[in-house]
Design a protein around this motif. Structure first.
Motif, PDB file in Angstrom:
ATOM      1  N   LYS A  14       0.845  -1.197   0.000  1.00 27.75           N
ATOM      2  CA  LYS A  14       0.000   0.000   0.000  1.00 27.75           C
ATOM      3  C   LYS A  14       0.876   1.242   0.000  1.00 27.75           C
ATOM      4  O   LYS A  14       1.816   1.357   0.791  1.00 27.75           O
ATOM      5  CB  LYS A  14      -0.901  -0.006   1.232  1.00 27.75           C
ATOM      6  N   PHE A  15       0.548   2.192  -0.857  1.00 29.34           N
ATOM      7  CA  PHE A  15       1.294   3.450  -0.945  1.00 29.34           C
ATOM      8  C   PHE A  15       0.986   4.309   0.265  1.00 29.34           C
ATOM      9  O   PHE A  15      -0.181   4.594   0.577  1.00 29.34           O
ATOM     10  CB  PHE A  15       0.932   4.184  -2.229  1.00 29.34           C
ATOM     11  N   LEU A  16       2.028   4.767   0.970  1.00 28.28           N
ATOM     12  CA  LEU A  16       1.872   5.566   2.177  1.00 28.28           C
ATOM     13  C   LEU A  16       2.132   7.046   1.948  1.00 28.28           C
ATOM     14  O   LEU A  16       1.624   7.893   2.682  1.00 28.28           O
ATOM     15  CB  LEU A  16       2.823   5.057   3.268  1.00 28.28           C
ATOM     16  N   GLY A  17       2.929   7.365   0.953  1.00 26.12           N
ATOM     17  CA  GLY A  17       3.266   8.755   0.667  1.00 26.12           C
ATOM     18  C   GLY A  17       4.610   8.850  -0.022  1.00 26.12           C
ATOM     19  O   GLY A  17       5.322   7.853  -0.179  1.00 26.12           O
ATOM     20  N   GLY A  18       4.968  10.062  -0.421  1.00 28.57           N
ATOM     21  CA  GLY A  18       6.225  10.256  -1.146  1.00 28.57           C
ATOM     22  C   GLY A  18       7.043  11.399  -0.589  1.00 28.57           C
ATOM     23  O   GLY A  18       6.510  12.347  -0.007  1.00 28.57           O
ATOM     24  N   ILE A  19       8.353  11.301  -0.775  1.00 29.28           N
ATOM     25  CA  ILE A  19       9.287  12.359  -0.400  1.00 29.28           C
ATOM     26  C   ILE A  19       9.766  13.016  -1.686  1.00 29.28           C
ATOM     27  O   ILE A  19      10.436  12.365  -2.503  1.00 29.28           O
ATOM     28  CB  ILE A  19      10.482  11.781   0.378  1.00 29.28           C
ATOM     29  N   PRO A  20       9.425  14.288  -1.922  1.00 22.06           N
ATOM     30  CA  PRO A  20       9.842  14.939  -3.174  1.00 22.06           C
ATOM     31  C   PRO A  20      11.340  15.210  -3.179  1.00 22.06           C
ATOM     32  O   PRO A  20      11.935  15.505  -2.141  1.00 22.06           O
ATOM     33  CB  PRO A  20       9.039  16.244  -3.172  1.00 22.06           C
ATOM     34  N   VAL A  21      11.945  15.109  -4.361  1.00 19.55           N
ATOM     35  CA  VAL A  21      13.385  15.334  -4.525  1.00 19.55           C
ATOM     36  C   VAL A  21      13.589  16.209  -5.768  1.00 19.55           C
ATOM     37  O   VAL A  21      13.067  15.876  -6.835  1.00 19.55           O
ATOM     38  CB  VAL A  21      14.145  13.999  -4.690  1.00 19.55           C
ATOM     39  N   PRO A  22      14.353  17.316  -5.674  1.00 20.93           N
ATOM     40  CA  PRO A  22      14.537  18.213  -6.831  1.00 20.93           C
ATOM     41  C   PRO A  22      15.173  17.529  -8.039  1.00 20.93           C
ATOM     42  O   PRO A  22      14.706  17.679  -9.161  1.00 20.93           O
ATOM     43  CB  PRO A  22      15.446  19.315  -6.274  1.00 20.93           C
ATOM     44  N   HIS A  23      16.286  16.803  -7.827  1.00 22.57           N
ATOM     45  CA  HIS A  23      16.871  16.010  -8.902  1.00 22.57           C
ATOM     46  C   HIS A  23      16.194  14.641  -8.902  1.00 22.57           C
ATOM     47  O   HIS A  23      15.947  14.077  -7.836  1.00 22.57           O
ATOM     48  CB  HIS A  23      18.370  15.796  -8.676  1.00 22.57           C
ATOM     49  N   LYS A  24      15.911  14.129 -10.065  1.00 20.25           N
ATOM     50  CA  LYS A  24      15.308  12.795 -10.150  1.00 20.25           C
ATOM     51  C   LYS A  24      16.208  11.779  -9.449  1.00 20.25           C
ATOM     52  O   LYS A  24      17.366  11.610  -9.812  1.00 20.25           O
ATOM     53  CB  LYS A  24      15.127  12.421 -11.625  1.00 20.25           C
ATOM     54  N   PRO A  25      15.717  11.092  -8.413  1.00 23.22           N
ATOM     55  CA  PRO A  25      16.586  10.188  -7.654  1.00 23.22           C
ATOM     56  C   PRO A  25      16.830   8.872  -8.373  1.00 23.22           C
ATOM     57  O   PRO A  25      16.006   8.423  -9.174  1.00 23.22           O
ATOM     58  CB  PRO A  25      15.804   9.964  -6.363  1.00 23.22           C
ATOM     59  N   GLN A  26      17.967   8.275  -8.061  1.00 22.39           N
ATOM     60  CA  GLN A  26      18.307   6.972  -8.614  1.00 22.39           C
ATOM     61  C   GLN A  26      18.386   5.884  -7.551  1.00 22.39           C
ATOM     62  O   GLN A  26      18.025   4.744  -7.816  1.00 22.39           O
ATOM     63  CB  GLN A  26      19.647   7.056  -9.365  1.00 22.39           C
ATOM     64  N   ASN A  27      18.876   6.242  -6.364  1.00 24.23           N
ATOM     65  CA  ASN A  27      19.042   5.191  -5.365  1.00 24.23           C
ATOM     66  C   ASN A  27      19.058   5.788  -3.967  1.00 24.23           C
ATOM     67  O   ASN A  27      19.258   6.991  -3.794  1.00 24.23           O
ATOM     68  CB  ASN A  27      20.319   4.382  -5.645  1.00 24.23           C
ATOM     69  N   ILE A  28      18.895   4.918  -2.971  1.00 27.17           N
ATOM     70  CA  ILE A  28      18.722   5.346  -1.583  1.00 27.17           C
ATOM     71  C   ILE A  28      19.338   4.330  -0.640  1.00 27.17           C
ATOM     72  O   ILE A  28      19.485   3.155  -0.966  1.00 27.17           O
ATOM     73  CB  ILE A  28      17.225   5.490  -1.229  1.00 27.17           C
ATOM     74  N   ALA A  29      19.663   4.803   0.578  1.00 27.26           N
ATOM     75  CA  ALA A  29      20.119   3.907   1.644  1.00 27.26           C
ATOM     76  C   ALA A  29      20.001   4.636   2.972  1.00 27.26           C
ATOM     77  O   ALA A  29      20.145   5.856   3.044  1.00 27.26           O
ATOM     78  CB  ALA A  29      21.559   3.455   1.419  1.00 27.26           C
TER      79      ALA A  29
END
Length: 337
Positions: free
Chosen positions: A290-305
């Motif tokens: 289930k989608f809970l929400g999003g964190i906006p990012v100015p540059h299109k993101p590629q990866n996270i940790a």
């Protein structure tokens, strides 16, 4: 600091010089826009996502200008590592945002994972292989082909508790004319490689992640609207594919004009939520998709940790830029992402 360029009326200067001055004006405008981008990046605020972020949490801009931004993980000391594939290095960001080189000559490393010996296992795009690149002197290749065919673009990996490694091959780049042979592979603890998702069954397999109990494998399909999930069998092979989570903004045209969800990097937190980079930012889903929400990012993101103290900082990299945001629930302690 804003740049300014004084432009004379073009009727008083030769045509060639007019073109040069016009070009300088465009540079000045671009520079001003860049400053504006930095300002807006510093002011980017997250919305309230239960257990993830409170309303108004600031997304902190760290730096841009990196030569590729992929493969992020938490280092054993809590700092943040990611790969600059074009620069052929692995870069470290400390909690105070200071930046240093962790490893030069990384063989184009992309996805990363530390094993329990402190060895850094990576997928490497320069030779399209999987193996150890660090410490120096301990380099080792695990696999570089399958059934006599080289991989096309090894992309991301995840290390299981038993030492097994799942990794993706996302197929040829836009400048390669070979027919796609996308797939997902598993190197078992004994070192034998198996293809666990058939050739081209996923349009473009990209980021890959395990659930906390390691009974489910998640795969980001950049070419489709869904993050996929597979039940894991006792031998490490996979069961029936499911559409686990739908990327909320669907398919959009990317820089090459190809429809893409942008689904790429995957990470999980201590409560099993799945974080996914997409065209618009970081999308967060619960354990049922289930989608809970999003964190906006100015540059299109590629990866996270998740990294930092207690893994309560989510680092985001993409398009040569790096950001971080404080989160309410730490990243899963049993893994480097």
């Amino acid at each position: 600091m804003k740049n300014s360029v004084a432009i004379l009326p073009t009727s008083f200067i030769p045509a060639t010089l007019a073109k040069i001055v016009k070009g300088l004006a465009l540079v000045a405008i671009s520079s001003s826009a860049l400053v504006s981008l930095h300002s807006s990046a510093a002011d980017t605020l997250a919305s309230a996502i239960p257990g993830v972020t409170t309303a108004g949490t600031k997304l902190e801009f760290i730096r841009e200008g990196f030569e590729g931004t992929e493969g992020p993980i938490a280092a054993p000391d809590g700092s943040f590592l990611f790969t600059e594939t074009r620069a052929n290095r692995i870069t470290r960001i400390a909690p105070d945002n200071s930046i240093s080189t962790f490893l030069e000559n990384s063989n184009g490393s992309n996805g990363l994972a530390f094993n329990d010996k402190g060895e850094l296992i990576t997928v490497q795009v320069n030779n399209n292989q999987v193996g150890i690149v660090y410490p120096k002197g301990k380099e080792k290749v695990f696999v570089k082909d399958y059934e006599g065919k080289t991989f096309q673009r090894t992309n991301d990996l995840v290390l299981a508790k038993n030492g097994g490694i799942y990794f993706t091959d996302s197929g040829p780049g836009a400048d390669v004319k070979d027919a796609p042979r996308t797939g997902v592979y598993y190197i078992d603890p004994a070192g034998k490689t198996k293809r666990v998702v058939g050739v081209n069954e996923i349009q473009r397999p990209n980021g890959i992640q395990l659930s906390r109990d390691e009974k489910t494998l998640y795969v980001a399909n950049t070419g489709g609207e869904y993050v996929l999930s597979y039940p894991i069998k006792a031998d490490g092979t996979l069961g029936e594919r499911k559409n686990f989570a739908k990327i909320p903004n669907g398919l959009q045209k990317n820089e090459q004009g190809v429809l893409s969800s942008g689904a790429d990097g995957l990470a999980i937190d201590a409560e099993g939520r799945l974080y996914v980079t997409s065209n618009t930012g970081v999308d967060v889903f619960d354990e049922k998709g289930k989608f809970l929400g999003g964190i906006p990012v100015p540059h299109k993101p590629q990866n996270i940790a998740f990294a930092g103290k207690d893994k309560k900082t989510l680092y985001i990299v993409g398009r040569g830029a790096a950001y971080k945001v404080a989160v309410l629930t730490p990243g899963f302690a049993g893994r480097v992402k």
